[in-house]
Design a protein around this motif. Structure first.
Motif, PDB file in Angstrom:
ATOM      1  N   ALA A 121       0.867  -1.006  -0.021  1.00 50.02           N
ATOM      2  CA  ALA A 121       0.023  -0.116  -0.021  1.00 50.02           C
ATOM      3  C   ALA A 121       0.790   1.441  -0.022  1.00 50.02           C
ATOM      4  O   ALA A 121       0.528   2.163  -0.639  1.00 50.02           O
ATOM      5  N   SER A 122       1.828   1.380   0.913  1.00 48.81           N
ATOM      6  CA  SER A 122       2.821   2.256   0.748  1.00 48.81           C
ATOM      7  C   SER A 122       3.465   2.670  -0.386  1.00 48.81           C
ATOM      8  O   SER A 122       4.057   3.738  -0.660  1.00 48.81           O
ATOM      9  N   ALA A 123       3.836   1.639  -1.145  1.00 52.00           N
ATOM     10  CA  ALA A 123       4.555   1.819  -2.417  1.00 52.00           C
ATOM     11  C   ALA A 123       3.866   2.645  -3.410  1.00 52.00           C
ATOM     12  O   ALA A 123       4.236   3.027  -4.425  1.00 52.00           O
ATOM     13  N   SER A 124       2.440   2.925  -3.073  1.00 55.37           N
ATOM     14  CA  SER A 124       1.678   3.584  -4.249  1.00 55.37           C
ATOM     15  C   SER A 124       2.038   5.151  -4.369  1.00 55.37           C
ATOM     16  O   SER A 124       2.054   5.685  -5.389  1.00 55.37           O
ATOM     17  N   VAL A 125       2.829   5.605  -3.262  1.00 54.44           N
ATOM     18  CA  VAL A 125       3.535   6.835  -3.511  1.00 54.44           C
ATOM     19  C   VAL A 125       4.296   7.061  -4.540  1.00 54.44           C
ATOM     20  O   VAL A 125       4.390   7.924  -5.197  1.00 54.44           O
ATOM     21  N   SER A 126       4.955   6.044  -4.837  1.00 53.20           N
ATOM     22  CA  SER A 126       6.143   5.941  -6.212  1.00 53.20           C
ATOM     23  C   SER A 126       5.430   6.178  -7.514  1.00 53.20           C
ATOM     24  O   SER A 126       5.854   6.209  -8.279  1.00 53.20           O
ATOM     25  N   TYR A 127       4.040   5.627  -7.439  1.00 52.22           N
ATOM     26  CA  TYR A 127       3.426   5.629  -8.684  1.00 52.22           C
ATOM     27  C   TYR A 127       3.162   6.760  -9.266  1.00 52.22           C
ATOM     28  O   TYR A 127       2.728   7.251 -10.288  1.00 52.22           O
ATOM     29  N   LEU A 128       2.967   8.074  -8.261  1.00 52.43           N
ATOM     30  CA  LEU A 128       2.763   9.483  -8.484  1.00 52.43           C
ATOM     31  C   LEU A 128       3.932  10.443  -8.986  1.00 52.43           C
ATOM     32  O   LEU A 128       3.770  11.624  -9.021  1.00 52.43           O
ATOM     33  N   VAL A 140       0.823   8.718   6.264  1.00 52.64           N
ATOM     34  CA  VAL A 140       1.174   9.458   5.090  1.00 52.64           C
ATOM     35  C   VAL A 140       2.620   9.479   4.702  1.00 52.64           C
ATOM     36  O   VAL A 140       3.437   9.418   5.440  1.00 52.64           O
ATOM     37  N   ARG A 141       2.910   9.011   3.273  1.00 57.31           N
ATOM     38  CA  ARG A 141       3.901   8.985   2.752  1.00 57.31           C
ATOM     39  C   ARG A 141       4.165  10.314   2.050  1.00 57.31           C
ATOM     40  O   ARG A 141       3.115  10.593   0.924  1.00 57.31           O
ATOM     41  N   LEU A 142       5.058  11.124   2.435  1.00 53.07           N
ATOM     42  CA  LEU A 142       5.229  12.426   1.446  1.00 53.07           C
ATOM     43  C   LEU A 142       6.492  12.480   0.720  1.00 53.07           C
ATOM     44  O   LEU A 142       7.427  12.070   1.165  1.00 53.07           O
ATOM     45  N   ARG A 143       6.339  12.912  -0.650  1.00 51.63           N
ATOM     46  CA  ARG A 143       7.503  12.872  -1.397  1.00 51.63           C
ATOM     47  C   ARG A 143       7.297  14.190  -2.419  1.00 51.63           C
ATOM     48  O   ARG A 143       6.259  14.494  -2.712  1.00 51.63           O
TER      49      ARG A 143
END
Length: 325
Positions: free
Chosen positions: A240-247, A268-271
């Motif tokens: 689920a957390s890996a979803s931030v890298s898709y953006l 929250v994962r912020l990138r």
């Protein structure tokens, strides 16, 4: 490079017969790689010493690197040197028994928020804690020993925490140290396969994220991975957390957020690209690096507020800067 702090830590390692290593909870490749890598170096160099790796959780994502040690008796902590790696604050240390150690060392590359332990070696400009462990070995390689197993642990953490050597924290020194580890002998085919080959369900989830993601007026891309979504795709927390890298490759979007619904709140994962988001993370009880950090919110209302704050931050950055994509 802080040679004085490194020398102090090496002398402390020599002084103690028992050394216990710790990392942060919900570990990533860097936390696991740095602790397992240093443990292996110390075992090779000082076979007469007792070296333990003691934590209370693990991550499916890096289970291929091997298990950590079984719990040891509390009394063994009393005369041990504790070394906590890749952990900015005491609250994030996985095993709270670190405080039972006679003396504690902190080795970290995050933006300093809290001091703990009698000795600290913090270099926030480093790409990873594993890079620091590689530098530690390289500085004292006339005394320390390394093998392919240790090099693999450390290299794995360098690769994952640097975005495959793409992030702004990567320097010439990062690459030189990575080359040094490769020269020791690493099976990169197997390592990269374990790190990046994904199950089919993950690709289905990725495509779903692209359908459900949203973008604010100023270009903050975000996704909320609720319990229903996690169940639909049978996702682990890491999945689920890996979803931030898709953006991370959307033109005009310089900040991207992933909200993961968990038992402990909404993680929250912020990138970001160019824009520093660590102060935003700190506002919501988190922290980390300038362009990669984490936080926690406890309601959808708070989630919407964080998105609004991120949108305002990005709008201000775009109005005051040029050259971003």
């Amino acid at each position: 490079m802080n040679i004085e702090n490194m020398t102090t830590i090496l002398n402390k390692i020599k002084e103690f017969n028992r050394i216990i290593l710790f990392r942060h909870f919900r570990p990533d490749g860097d936390a696991v790689g740095s602790t397992k890598g240093l443990k292996r170096i110390l075992e090779l160099t000082y076979p007469e010493k007792e070296i333990y790796l003691q934590n209370t959780d693990y991550a499916e994502y890096v289970k291929f690197l091997g298990e950590e040690d079984e719990p040891i008796a509390d009394e063994l902590y009393a005369d041990a040197l504790g070394i906590v790696i890749d952990t900015a604050t005491k609250e994030r240390i996985s095993n709270k028994k670190f405080s039972l150690c006679k003396e504690v060392v902190k080795i970290d590359h995050h933006i300093p928020i809290q001091s703990y332990g009698a000795y600290e070696w913090v270099e926030e400009e480093r790409s990873s804690a594993c890079e620091m462990i590689a530098a530690f070995y390289d500085t004292f390689k006339s005394e320390l020993k390394i093998d392919a197993e240790a090099a693999t642990y450390i290299y794995a953490g360098m690769v994952t925490d640097s975005g495959r050597f793409r992030f702004r924290s990567v320097s010439g020194e990062t690459m030189r140290l990575a080359g040094m580890l490769l020269d020791v002998g690493i099976d990169t085919d197997t390592l990269y396969a374990n790190l990046y080959i994904k199950e089919f369900k993950n690709f289905k989830f990725e495509s779903y994220v692209y359908r459900k993601m949203k973008i604010t007026d100023n270009g903050v891309a975000y996704i909320y991975v609720d319990r229903a979504m996690q169940k639909k795709f049978n996702l682990s927390l890491e999945d689920a957390s890996a979803s931030v890298s898709y953006l991370d490759s959307i033109k005009d979007s310089l900040i991207w957020l992933a909200f993961i619904d968990t038992d402990d709140g909404i993680r929250v994962r912020l990138r970001s690209r160019f824009v520093s988001v660590n102060t935003l993370a700190e506002k919501y009880g988190g922290g980390g690096h300038a362009c990669a950090c984490g936080a926690t919110v406890h309601s959808k209302k708070e989630m919407k507020q964080l998105i609004s704050d991120a949108d305002e931050l990005l709008g201000k950055y775009k109005s005051e800067n040029e050259g971003w994509l």
